[in-house]
Write an enzyme that holds these catalytic residues in place. Structure first.
Site, PDB file in Angstrom:
ATOM      1  N   CYS A 125      27.890  41.411  56.708  1.00  0.00           N
ATOM      2  CA  CYS A 125      27.471  40.124  57.258  1.00  0.00           C
ATOM      3  C   CYS A 125      27.496  39.136  56.103  1.00  0.00           C
ATOM      4  O   CYS A 125      26.852  39.366  55.071  1.00  0.00           O
ATOM      5  CB  CYS A 125      26.060  40.242  57.845  1.00  0.00           C
ATOM      6  N   CYS A 142      32.793  34.939  58.066  1.00  0.00           N
ATOM      7  CA  CYS A 142      31.809  35.589  58.937  1.00  0.00           C
ATOM      8  C   CYS A 142      32.534  36.759  59.574  1.00  0.00           C
ATOM      9  O   CYS A 142      33.666  36.594  60.059  1.00  0.00           O
ATOM     10  CB  CYS A 142      31.298  34.624  60.001  1.00  0.00           C
TER      11      CYS A 142
END
Length: 272
Positions: A74, A185
């Site tokens: 992440c 992302c």
């Protein structure tokens, strides 16, 4: 120790893009994935909250699954929590920002790179700092795209509306001279085809998954931790949110049923 799993954590389903690449490059390794879909997205949350959530996921895997390595799949959690966790745990820990930056440096021709990510990732300047540390002559364009993570988590990424939401999110970069775009992302590679269509074939679309998996392989090899067992690997998928929704997205992304998905609760107090 060698057969202990690699832990992969993310705010939701995005880290599956990294887990899939690790499985491809390291087919003997056992992988346990935790997606914190109940509290996704991390992007707009306060930094201290993201740090706490990342620690909760980390502690859960350390205490319940005795992982031999942790991948923070992440970008928001990497930007905020990676250094703290690396200093505090006794296993190798890697994030996705440095690998993504290295991958972009390899392919840019005009030294003009775009970065899209969550609000927190962009605000942290983590990618820009990583890129400029590798090449101070780069020009970097940063753009927060807060609509994309909720769209992917909704499971609608196979829908034709993907093109519209990509256009709405990325239009500020359309007329720039970037020749490479970092998907900052891990949810965004799920929309890679729509992003490529919008930006054009002349723009290199960079996902950190491949480079991150390569770093995982290098570290495990260097530390003598590669799994040598002839037994087929066991991959486990855990979520803090809706199990059926997570399973559907995982099945679509992997192109086959991933098997049983377990729903877990993270109620333990933070340990650091």
């Amino acid at each position: 120790m060698l057969e202990q799993p690699i832990g992969v954590i993310d705010s939701g389903v995005g880290g599956l893009t990294v887990a899939k690449e690790i499985m491809r490059q390291l087919p003997k390794e056992n992988i346990i994935y935790v997606g914190d879909t109940k509290r996704c997205p991390y992007g707009p949350r306060p930094e201290e909250e993201v740090l706490q959530y990342t620690w909760e996921l980390t502690n859960y895997l350390l205490e319940n699954h005795h992982i031999k390595m942790l991948v923070i799949a992440c970008n928001t959690a990497t930007a905020i929590a990676l250094d703290d966790i690396q200093r505090s745990v006794g296993i190798p820990v890697v994030g996705v920002i440095q690998p993504g930056a290295r991958a972009a440096i390899k392919v840019t021709d005009n030294q003009h790179i775009g970065v899209i990510g969550t609000e927190n990732t962009i605000k942290s300047n983590a990618y820009e700092e990583a890129l400029l540390a590798l090449n101070p002559d780069l020009k970097v364009e940063n753009l927060a795209c807060p609509l994309l993570v909720p769209f992917v988590e909704s499971g609608k990424f196979l829908d034709k509306t993907a093109d519209e939401i990509v256009k709405t999110s990325l239009y500020p970069l359309k007329d720039t001279s970037i020749d490479s775009l970092i998907l900052g992302c891990t949810h965004y590679p799920i929309l890679k085809e729509a992003i490529q269509r919008y930006m054009g074939e002349h723009v290199n679309i960079i996902s950190s998954g491949d480079e991150t998996a390569r770093e995982v392989s290098t570290i495990l090899s260097y530390k003598g931790l590669l799994n040598q067992s002839p037994i087929a690997p066991d991959h486990q998928f855990l979520t803090t949110g809706a199990r059926d929704q997570f399973a559907k997205i995982a099945d679509d992304w992997f192109g086959h049923e991933v098997g049983h998905v377990e729903c877990i609760s993270l109620q333990e107090p933070i340990k650091r």
